[in-house]
Design an enzyme around this catalytic site. Structure first.
Site, PDB file in Angstrom:
ATOM      1  N   THR A  25       0.290  -1.059  -0.105  1.00 49.57           N
ATOM      2  CA  THR A  25       0.513  -0.390   0.037  1.00 49.57           C
ATOM      3  C   THR A  25       1.289   1.047   0.086  1.00 49.57           C
ATOM      4  O   THR A  25       2.095   1.387   0.480  1.00 49.57           O
ATOM      5  CB  THR A  25      -0.701  -0.500   1.640  1.00 49.57           C
ATOM      6  OG1 THR A  25      -1.820  -1.097   1.181  1.00 49.57           O
ATOM      7  CG2 THR A  25      -1.495   1.086   1.689  1.00 49.57           C
ATOM      8  N   VAL A  55     -11.853  -6.461   2.199  1.00 50.03           N
ATOM      9  CA  VAL A  55     -11.182  -4.738   2.622  1.00 50.03           C
ATOM     10  C   VAL A  55     -10.304  -4.954   3.292  1.00 50.03           C
ATOM     11  O   VAL A  55     -10.618  -5.849   4.468  1.00 50.03           O
ATOM     12  CB  VAL A  55     -12.886  -3.919   2.408  1.00 50.03           C
ATOM     13  CG1 VAL A  55     -11.915  -2.437   3.572  1.00 50.03           C
ATOM     14  CG2 VAL A  55     -13.499  -3.834   2.131  1.00 50.03           C
TER      15      VAL A  55
HETATM   16  N1  ASP Z   1      -2.158  -3.572   4.152  1.00 51.91           N
HETATM   17  C1  ASP Z   1      -2.522  -3.544   2.299  1.00 51.91           C
HETATM   18  C2  ASP Z   1      -4.109  -4.605   3.003  1.00 51.91           C
HETATM   19  O1  ASP Z   1      -4.498  -5.472   3.587  1.00 51.91           O
HETATM   20  C3  ASP Z   1      -1.816  -4.326   1.302  1.00 51.91           C
HETATM   21  C4  ASP Z   1      -0.790  -3.780   2.129  1.00 51.91           C
HETATM   22  O2  ASP Z   1      -0.424  -2.570   2.562  1.00 51.91           O
HETATM   23  O3  ASP Z   1       0.419  -4.415   1.336  1.00 51.91           O
HETATM   24  O4  ASP Z   1      -4.882  -4.593   1.884  1.00 51.91           O
END
Ligand code: ASP
Length: 319
Positions: A150, A179
């Site tokens: 992210t 989500v």
């Molecule tokens: N935190 C994000 C999610 O679980 C993915 C990520 O940041 O790698 O959707």
């Protein structure tokens, strides 16, 4: 003082643009939106915006959030399809009196009515990633979810105003409608201009168990530096998850306080982040671990940076 910090190397071009705007006296919100959009628009960053990785049905569902540290206004979209810049939709939602977080079809209707650009977000490259992963999963019994990231950012302008925002395609091969933490206040992001802000990346299902971004802001309010607050939060959640569940997913957090001081902590090898302040040119740091488990930062070498771009943009063939 001004500053901007973000998860992962992919944020570098975005935070560089954002820092330039902050330097010119533009506001934290405009700088942050520009910074995140730059990451969303670059198709080779395969876990955010255009070119983002699809879910198990080969559809790109995106999560994004926006928070204003002065008013504490929040806007978020989750599992939204076919819109170019989810962060801008989240920012717009943060100005609504109610209905600030919209999911799926409702989020798409709102975006359409408000004139946001509709775009097929599934690229040919992302399709190749999908088919290749599907094949690997079938043949090698691999876990499908790796390959997520992210972009999460926090910034501070010269007027003391802070904002935080996130944008992601979430877990690769996730179930339709899944989500993660990124659009969830307190987990994926949190900011209060009187204190500072934080943002997370990693396994959303685990990050949400610790309300990690809020926890970091709470600790900074108690007087901890951003670095202390990040480390305390990551170490304690990592320990707790291992004790109670036998394992902990990836947890990586960045933070900045309202003096422009910043921090970062992670429980994984290979985490990178990007930061720029009035005193520091845009810089990519890599988090490294000593033998005793303590972490330190290393400025990414030119070789590392070159290799990063080379591997991101290398031609992709369907296996
Ligand atoms: N935190 C994000 C999610 O679980 C993915 C990520 O940041 O790698 O959707």
């Amino acid at each position: 003082m001004y500053g901007i910090i973000a998860t992962w190397r992919m944020a570098l071009e975005g935070i560089s643009e954002g820092a330039k705007m902050l330097d010119q006296g533009q506001t934290a919100d405009d700088a942050l939106e520009t910074a995140i959009r730059a990451v969303e628009d670059f198709e080779y960053y395969k876990s955010v915006g255009y070119g983002g990785l699809p879910n198990e049905e080969m559809e790109v569902e995106l999560d994004a959030a926006w928070m204003d540290g002065d008013t504490l206004s929040i806007g978020a979209v989750a599992a939204i399809k076919d819109y170019a810049n989810p962060v801008s939709i989240a920012r717009k939602l943060s100005t609504e009196p109610v209905n600030n977080m919209l999911v799926g079809a409702g989020a798409e209707k709102y975006a359409h009515k408000n004139g946001f650009e509709r775009k097929n977000m599934l690229t040919e490259r992302a399709k190749i990633h999908y088919y290749n992963r599907k094949k690997e999963v079938e043949e090698l019994e691999l876990k499908p979810y790796s390959g997520h990231d992210t972009v999460g950012m926090v910034d501070l302008d010269q007027f003391g105003h802070m904002c935080a925002a996130t944008s992601t395609s979430g877990l690769f091969m996730k179930r339709a409608g899944r989500v993660g933490d990124s659009p969830i206040s307190g987990s994926g992001f949190y900011v209060d201009s009187e204190v500072g802000g934080a943002s997370a990346t990693g396994l959303g299902e685990d990050l949400m168990k610790g309300c990690v971004s809020y926890e970091i802001v709470r600790l900074m309010k108690e007087g901890f530096t951003p670095q202390q607050a990040c480390e305390k939060t990551v170490r304690s959640l990592d320990r707790k998850l291992k004790e109670r569940r036998g394992k902990a997913g990836d947890l990586s957090l960045i933070a900045m306080n309202n003096k422009g001081e910043w921090g970062c902590a992670t429980n994984i090898e290979g985490f990178s982040f990007a930061v720029a302040t009035e005193k520091e040119e845009p810089t990519v740091y890599l988090v490294k671990f000593k033998e005793d488990g303590s972490q330190y930062f290393e400025v990414a070498s030119k070789e590392w940076m070159d290799n990063y771009m080379r591997t991101r943009t290398a031609p992709l063939v369907r296996k």
